[in-house]
Design an enzyme around this catalytic site. Structure first.
Site, short mmCIF file in Angstrom:
data_model
loop_
_atom_site.label_atom_id
_atom_site.label_comp_id
_atom_site.label_asym_id
_atom_site.label_seq_id
_atom_site.Cartn_x
_atom_site.Cartn_y
_atom_site.Cartn_z
N THR A 111 42.08 26.86 52.77
CA THR A 111 43.17 25.93 52.42
C THR A 111 43.31 24.79 53.41
O THR A 111 43.61 23.65 53.03
CB THR A 111 44.51 26.71 52.35
OG1 THR A 111 44.41 27.65 51.28
CG2 THR A 111 45.68 25.80 52.09
N ASP A 129 36.07 28.52 49.55
CA ASP A 129 37.29 29.32 49.50
C ASP A 129 36.89 30.69 50.05
O ASP A 129 35.85 31.23 49.65
CB ASP A 129 37.75 29.44 48.03
CG ASP A 129 39.09 30.16 47.89
OD1 ASP A 129 39.20 31.29 48.39
OD2 ASP A 129 40.00 29.59 47.28
N SER A 130 37.69 31.24 50.93
CA SER A 130 37.23 32.47 51.60
C SER A 130 37.16 33.66 50.67
O SER A 130 36.65 34.71 51.04
CB SER A 130 38.08 32.78 52.83
OG SER A 130 39.30 33.37 52.49
N SER A 131 37.66 33.53 49.46
CA SER A 131 37.46 34.60 48.47
C SER A 131 35.97 34.77 48.16
O SER A 131 35.56 35.80 47.63
CB SER A 131 38.20 34.27 47.17
OG SER A 131 39.51 33.93 47.45
N ASP A 181 42.46 34.29 53.02
CA ASP A 181 42.35 35.47 52.16
C ASP A 181 41.46 36.56 52.76
O ASP A 181 41.79 37.75 52.66
CB ASP A 181 41.81 35.07 50.78
CG ASP A 181 42.85 34.29 49.98
OD1 ASP A 181 44.03 34.32 50.35
OD2 ASP A 181 42.46 33.65 48.98
N THR A 212 45.64 41.92 59.80
CA THR A 212 45.69 42.00 58.34
C THR A 212 46.51 40.82 57.83
O THR A 212 47.49 40.43 58.48
CB THR A 212 46.39 43.33 57.93
OG1 THR A 212 45.56 44.41 58.35
CG2 THR A 212 46.60 43.43 56.43
N GLN A 269 47.21 54.16 53.88
CA GLN A 269 47.72 53.04 53.07
C GLN A 269 48.87 52.34 53.80
O GLN A 269 49.21 51.20 53.47
CB GLN A 269 48.21 53.53 51.71
CG GLN A 269 47.09 54.00 50.81
CD GLN A 269 47.57 54.61 49.51
OE1 GLN A 269 48.77 54.68 49.26
NE2 GLN A 269 46.65 55.03 48.67
N CYS A 270 49.49 53.03 54.76
CA CYS A 270 50.59 52.41 55.52
C CYS A 270 49.98 51.38 56.47
O CYS A 270 48.95 51.64 57.09
CB CYS A 270 51.34 53.45 56.35
SG CYS A 270 52.07 54.74 55.37
N1 ASP Z 1 42.16 30.93 48.94
C1 ASP Z 1 42.28 30.35 50.26
C2 ASP Z 1 41.11 30.87 51.09
O1 ASP Z 1 41.15 31.98 51.53
C3 ASP Z 1 43.58 30.71 50.87
C4 ASP Z 1 43.84 30.15 52.25
O2 ASP Z 1 43.01 29.61 52.94
O3 ASP Z 1 44.99 30.31 52.71
O4 ASP Z 1 40.15 30.18 51.27
#
Ligand code: ASP
Length: 351
Positions: free
Chosen positions: A17, A61-63, A94, A170, A282-283
Site C-alpha cells: 500500500t 501487493d504482498s498477497s 498483509d 503478527t 489459536q490465541c
Molecule cells: N494488500 C496490501 C499489501 O499487503 C495491504 C498493505 O500493504 O497494507 O500489499
C-alpha cells in the site's frame, strides 16, 4: 562500514500500500513504482544519509508474496551486505509478518538492521502513515550504539509507534495505524517524540560470522485450523495432501484438541507417514502447554510437537527453513522447539 560517516542505507521496495495509487477505472489500489513513492517524501533529503534503492519489477501487493520473493530480498541483502550499514524493506502489510519471519531464519549470523515497514494509507494520501514509517525506519536502520555497532542486528518490523521483532510479529489490524504487535515478546523500541530502545530485548547473534543466507526453503507445508465440527474425513483429507511434509496445527487455548479417538488417530497416522505437525495456539497471546489438559496431552501423545509460543507465521516459515535444510522429520521435530533467532521463548532450565 561507511568511511565518510554518513550512514549508507539500502531501500528494497517490494510494493504494498505504501507505494500504491488508485486505478481510476476500478477505484482499487494497485502497486506503483518507487520514484512515485520517494517523490512523495521530500523530507528524506533532511536525513544526511546515502540512500540507494532496489525495486521489485513489478512491485507487488504482498498477497502475492511467495518464497521466491523472500529469496529475492535475501539476495539483495547478501549482495549488498558489506556496502550498507542497514536495510529498509518496503512491503505490503498483509504478509509482512511471514516475510519478516522467513528472512529471520534465512539471514544467518545477521548483525545489521533489516527494518521492514509499509503503511495502511498510500504515501500520496494526505493522512498517510507511510512517510513517518519510512523516515523512522531509515533512522532506526542508521542508529548505532555507543561503541559504534548497529543498534538493531535483526529483522524487525517498524510500524507507527513500535519496533517489533519480525519473527514475533503478527498483523493485528486491517485499519489501525498500529497494525502490528508481537503478543509474546516486548517491543524492541517505542516511537514517540524519541526512539526509545528496550536494549535488553534486542537480539544479538551468539556466533559472530559473516552473513550466510540459507536460500533453501521447502514450501511443502500448510496451516490447519481446528474448529468445532471439523469432520474426520476433512482432517484426514487435509493431512494426506500430496507432498505435504509439515503442518502447523492451530489448536485451542494452551494447545488443546478433541480427545476423540478419530482425531488423535488421524494425527498419529500422519506423523507415522513422516509429516511433522507443530502445535501452535489459536490465541494470539500465551503458549502451548501440552500437559496442562488431557485434551493437550492427547495431541502430544499422537506425536504432535509443541511450537510453544511461536506465531503461526514463524512456525510455518521455520518448518520451510528446517525442511529446506534437508533434515528428516525427527530432526525437524527436534529443532522446532530450539531457538534459532529469538523466535521462541525457551523455558528457564529448572534448577
Ligand atoms: N494488500 C496490501 C499489501 O499487503 C495491504 C498493505 O500493504 O497494507 O500489499
Amino acid at each position: 562500514m561507511a568511511p565518510d560517516k554518513h550512514p549508507h542505507i539500502l531501500i528494497i521496495y517490494t510494493g504494498g500500500t505504501i507505494g500504491m495509487i488508485e486505478n481510476p477505472e476500478t477505484g482499487s489500489l494497485q502497486p506503483f513504482d518507487f520514484s512515485h513513492l520517494i517523490d512523495n517524501v521530500p523530507k528524506i533529503k533532511m536525513l544526511d544519509y546515502v540512500i540507494d534503492n532496489i525495486q521489485f519489477d513489478p512491485p507487488i501487493d504482498s498477497s502475492n508474496m511467495n518464497p521466491d520473493h523472500w529469496k529475492q530480498i535475501a539476495r539483495a541483502i547478501e549482495e549488498n551486505y558489506d556496502r550498507y550499514d542497514g536495510f529498509v524493506v518496503l512491503h505490503g502489510t498483509d504478509t509482512m509478518a511471514y516475510t519478516a519471519s522467513a528472512l529471520s531464519f534465512m539471514l544467518r549470523y545477521l548483525d545489521k538492521p533489516v527494518i521492514i515497514t509499509g503503511s495502511q494509507l498510500p504515501i500520496g494520501e494526505v493522512r498517510t502513515d507511510g512517510e513517518e514509517n519510512l523516515i523512522t525506519a531509515l533512522q532506526i536502520a542508521a542508529m548505532t550504539t555507543e561503541t559504534g555497532e548497529p543498534m538493531v542486528q535483526e529483522v524487525a518490523i517498524l510500524f507507527e509507534n513500535y519496533l517489533w521483532r519480525g519473527n514475533r510479529s503478527t498483523k493485528m489490524s486491517a485499519d489501525n495505524f498500529n497494525a502490528f504487535k508481537s503478543n509474546n515478546y516486548p517491543p524492541l523500541a517505542r516511537i514517540g517524540l524519541g526512539i526509545h530502545f528496550n536494549r535488553e530485548a534486542l537480539w544479538r547473534t551468539p556466533v559472530r560470522r559473516h552473513l550466510k543466507v540459507c536460500y533453501e526453503l521447502d514450501p511443502a507445508v500448510m496451516v490447519v485450523d481446528l474448529h468445532p465440527g471439523l469432520e474426520p474425513s476433512t482432517l484426514e483429507y487435509l493431512l494426506a495432501a500430496p507432498g505435504i511434509k509439515g503442518v502447523v496445527l492451530k489448536t485451542y487455548g494452551a494447545g488443546n484438541g478433541p480427545t476423540a479417538p478419530w482425531f488423535c488417530d488421524t494425527l498419529r497416522r500422519a506423523v507415522e507417514r513422516g509429516t511433522v505437525i507443530v502445535n501452535v495456539s489459536q490465541c494470539v497471546n500465551g503458549a502451548v502447554h501440552p500437559k496442562l489438559y488431557a485434551s493437550g496431552r492427547s495431541v502430544e501423545k499422537a506425536g504432535v510437537v509443541s511450537g510453544h509460543d511461536l506465531t503461526t507465521e514463524a512456525a510455518l516459515t521455520k518448518l520451510m527453513h528446517l525442511l529446506g535444510l534437508g533434515h528428516g522429520p525427527a530432526e525437524v521435530a527436534a529443532r522446532i522447539g530450539r531457538d534459532l533467532c529469538g523466535e521462541i521463548t525457551l523455558k528457564a532450565p529448572s534448577t
